[in-house]
Design an enzyme around this catalytic site. Structure first.
Site, PDB file in Angstrom:
ATOM      1  N   TYR A 194      -8.455   3.398  10.478  1.00 15.37           N
ATOM      2  CA  TYR A 194      -7.599   4.539  10.810  1.00 15.37           C
ATOM      3  C   TYR A 194      -8.184   5.773  10.157  1.00 15.37           C
ATOM      4  O   TYR A 194      -8.534   5.759   8.978  1.00 15.37           O
ATOM      5  CB  TYR A 194      -6.178   4.288  10.288  1.00 15.37           C
ATOM      6  CG  TYR A 194      -5.219   5.441  10.512  1.00 15.37           C
ATOM      7  CD1 TYR A 194      -4.821   5.790  11.796  1.00 15.37           C
ATOM      8  CD2 TYR A 194      -4.707   6.158   9.433  1.00 15.37           C
ATOM      9  CE1 TYR A 194      -3.929   6.842  12.001  1.00 15.37           C
ATOM     10  CE2 TYR A 194      -3.810   7.208   9.635  1.00 15.37           C
ATOM     11  CZ  TYR A 194      -3.432   7.543  10.919  1.00 15.37           C
ATOM     12  OH  TYR A 194      -2.548   8.582  11.114  1.00 15.37           O
ATOM     13  N   ASP A 222     -15.208   7.743   5.539  1.00 10.71           N
ATOM     14  CA  ASP A 222     -13.850   8.254   5.392  1.00 10.71           C
ATOM     15  C   ASP A 222     -13.294   7.658   4.102  1.00 10.71           C
ATOM     16  O   ASP A 222     -12.855   6.504   4.072  1.00 10.71           O
ATOM     17  CB  ASP A 222     -13.005   7.864   6.610  1.00 10.71           C
ATOM     18  CG  ASP A 222     -11.581   8.381   6.485  1.00 10.71           C
ATOM     19  OD1 ASP A 222     -11.222   8.908   5.409  1.00 10.71           O
ATOM     20  OD2 ASP A 222     -10.819   8.248   7.462  1.00 10.71           O
ATOM     21  N   LYS A 267      -5.425  12.056  -0.242  1.00 15.37           N
ATOM     22  CA  LYS A 267      -4.609  11.250  -1.163  1.00 15.37           C
ATOM     23  C   LYS A 267      -4.825  11.621  -2.638  1.00 15.37           C
ATOM     24  O   LYS A 267      -4.300  12.621  -3.100  1.00 15.37           O
ATOM     25  CB  LYS A 267      -4.857   9.762  -0.883  1.00 15.37           C
ATOM     26  CG  LYS A 267      -4.494   9.409   0.590  1.00 15.37           C
ATOM     27  CD  LYS A 267      -4.378   7.947   0.844  1.00 15.37           C
ATOM     28  CE  LYS A 267      -4.290   7.590   2.307  1.00 15.37           C
ATOM     29  NZ  LYS A 267      -2.968   7.437   2.860  1.00 15.37           N
TER      30      LYS A 267
HETATM   31  C1  LIG Z   1      -8.805   6.264   5.694  1.00 14.11           C
HETATM   32  C2  LIG Z   1      -7.837   7.308   6.126  1.00 14.11           C
HETATM   33  N1  LIG Z   1      -8.269   8.387   6.778  1.00 14.11           N
HETATM   34  C3  LIG Z   1      -7.438   9.373   7.164  1.00 14.11           C
HETATM   35  C4  LIG Z   1      -6.091   9.291   6.927  1.00 14.11           C
HETATM   36  C5  LIG Z   1      -5.178  10.407   7.356  1.00 14.11           C
HETATM   37  O1  LIG Z   1      -4.729  11.094   6.262  1.00 14.11           O
HETATM   38  P1  LIG Z   1      -3.356  11.983   6.346  1.00 14.11           P
HETATM   39  O2  LIG Z   1      -2.261  10.994   6.511  1.00 14.11           O
HETATM   40  O3  LIG Z   1      -3.344  12.707   5.044  1.00 14.11           O
HETATM   41  O4  LIG Z   1      -3.517  12.885   7.508  1.00 14.11           O
HETATM   42  C6  LIG Z   1      -5.578   8.180   6.260  1.00 14.11           C
HETATM   43  C7  LIG Z   1      -4.127   8.063   6.004  1.00 14.11           C
HETATM   44  O5  LIG Z   1      -3.612   7.062   5.639  1.00 14.11           O
HETATM   45  C8  LIG Z   1      -6.475   7.165   5.844  1.00 14.11           C
HETATM   46  O6  LIG Z   1      -6.039   6.085   5.200  1.00 14.11           O
END
Ligand SMILES: Cc1ncc(COP(=O)(O)O)c(C=O)c1O
Length: 411
Positions: free
Chosen positions: A133, A228, A256
């Site tokens: 994700y 990511d 985060k």
């Molecule tokens: C690996 C990863 N990338 C991107 C995101 C998206 O981040 P946000 O919820 O701050 O938009 C998340 C959210 O859980 C994530 O776990």
């Protein structure tokens, strides 16, 4: 509010229950509106690595708030944050702050395409992995994990074919799948993006050599490698997964932990690529609240504390202690993983290396387990497809209480 929530996984749908409404948090604990206390392993889905309402973050916010909450102009705090990120994340030479992980990933993808199409206009495709994700940007909402996996939606209505036609999917942990795709789409792949530890379909570790393989094949094809690290950054090691596994991506996305519990994201990487971002270069990306002083203050306080000697050794020791205890007392086949302050447990008798393997998870056992734990004051993520997070504030006494609650749970 749709479903009564502002983000889907909060709704407890996958366990046929209704969400808890919280009013307060401190250290390792949450309190709901009825004053029940819970030991928390969600940590706001990752940011709360110091535990809730950490005194150093509280003090940083108190100090910042009296000076105004947003200027929309450059600040010293943003420069301090940039210096910290560049110091801590091995592959980052330049960084841009944004407001969420989604925004960081969207921007990094645009930047990768801007970079690779300078010489080859055909090099626009993105390779992503099933179950990873990367936030809810259209192009990446294809076989994503997290809430999408939880709700069983293969895709989302409203995402057009045009938006995803340049997104190619591969199985995680399979070098063969990636090699085949690079042969089929030779000269067309702009970037490979992945969670270096997949945390949105449980907690799936890369097989030994897999990240190195991705580094090699992307370099050989002039394709950018994007880690990511919104979840793994400052979570699986101080320098993120790239430091832990010693594989350097071209671009990294963060979120985060970097915000210490306030809404923040960031993307960064090699100077030569980052210099394409406006106003240094032509790739446009902007944000009214980007680099917000409150968010920078909380983030800086958090980054300072996680640099204390031994922080990550202790964090991983706690994750391992919890998982070892759970494995010992849970009377059902369990697949477990630990990576720094991140852990996973899946009710399955076969190992889990990719998204397809997660289909073997026994959702009924998870549901039963989850509700029993909740009843006993333990708050895990309300989904069988999410990682768990340990914080510096969890004590061994807390972990023992959780293990005892597991022992008392009949599956
Ligand atoms: C690996 C990863 N990338 C991107 C995101 C998206 O981040 P946000 O919820 O701050 O938009 C998340 C959210 O859980 C994530 O776990």
């Amino acid at each position: 509010m749709p479903g009564g929530v502002n983000s889907p996984v909060r709704a407890f749908k996958s366990i046929d229950s209704s969400p808890i409404f919280f009013k307060k948090a401190k250290g390792a604990y949450l309190w709901d509106e009825d004053d029940n206390q819970y030991i928390d392993f969600v940590g706001s889905w990752g940011p709360m690595i110091l535990g809730h309402a950490d005194p150093s973050i509280e003090a940083a916010l108190q100090a910042a708030i009296v000076n105004g909450t947003s200027f929309g102009a450059p600040t010293r705090l943003e420069n301090e944050m940039a210096a910290e990120v560049i110091k801590l994340v091995p592959s980052i030479e330049m960084v841009r702050m944004v407001n969420s992980g989604t925004e960081a990933v969207m921007s990094a993808i645009r930047l990768a395409r801007a970079y690779t199409t300078r010489e080859n206009p055909e090099q626009t495709k993105i390779l992503k992995f099933k179950g990873c994700y990367h936030g809810h940007a259209d192009a990446l909402l294809v076989q994503a994990g997290s809430g999408v996996a939880t709700l069983g939606l293969p895709d989302s209505p409203g995402v057009t074919k045009n938006a995803t036609q340049d997104t190619i999917l591969a199985d995680y942990n399979s070098p063969e799948a990636v090699t085949e795709i690079f042969e089929k789409y030779k000269g067309q792949i702009s970037a490979v993006i992945l969670e270096p530890v997949m945390g949105n379909a449980g907690c799936i570790l890369p097989k030994p050599g897999y990240l190195e393989f991705l580094r090699e094949i992307t370099t050989a094809n002039n394709t950018l490698l994007i880690f990511d690290e919104v979840m793994t950054g400052f979570r699986v090691a101080l320098g993120g997964a790239q430091q832990r596994f010693n594989v350097m991506p071209d671009l990294t996305t963060l979120g985060k932990v970097i915000g210490g519990g306030l809404p923040v994201g960031a993307y960064g990487g090699r100077r030569e690529i980052m210099e394409m971002v406006a106003p240094a270069g032509p790739m446009y990306q902007a944000g009214t609240l980007s680099g917000n002083p409150l968010a920078m203050s909380a983030g800086l306080a958090c980054l300072k504390k996680i640099q204390e000697p031994g922080f990550y050794d202790e964090l991983e020791k706690k994750s391992q202690y919890l998982i070892d205890g759970m494995t010992r007392v849970i009377d059902a086949p369990l697949q477990t993983t630990v990576c720094g302050g991140m852990f996973g447990f899946a009710f399955s008798s076969s190992p889990i290396y990719n998204y397809a393997d997660t289909k073997t998870v026994d959702s009924d056992s998870f549901k039963k387990f989850y509700l029993s734990m909740l009843e006993q004051g333990v708050y895990f993520a309300p989904s069988a497809f999410e990682a768990g997070f340990v914080s510096g504030a969890h004590s061994y006494e807390d972990l023992d209480r959780v293990i005892e609650a597991c022992r008392l749970t009949n599956l």
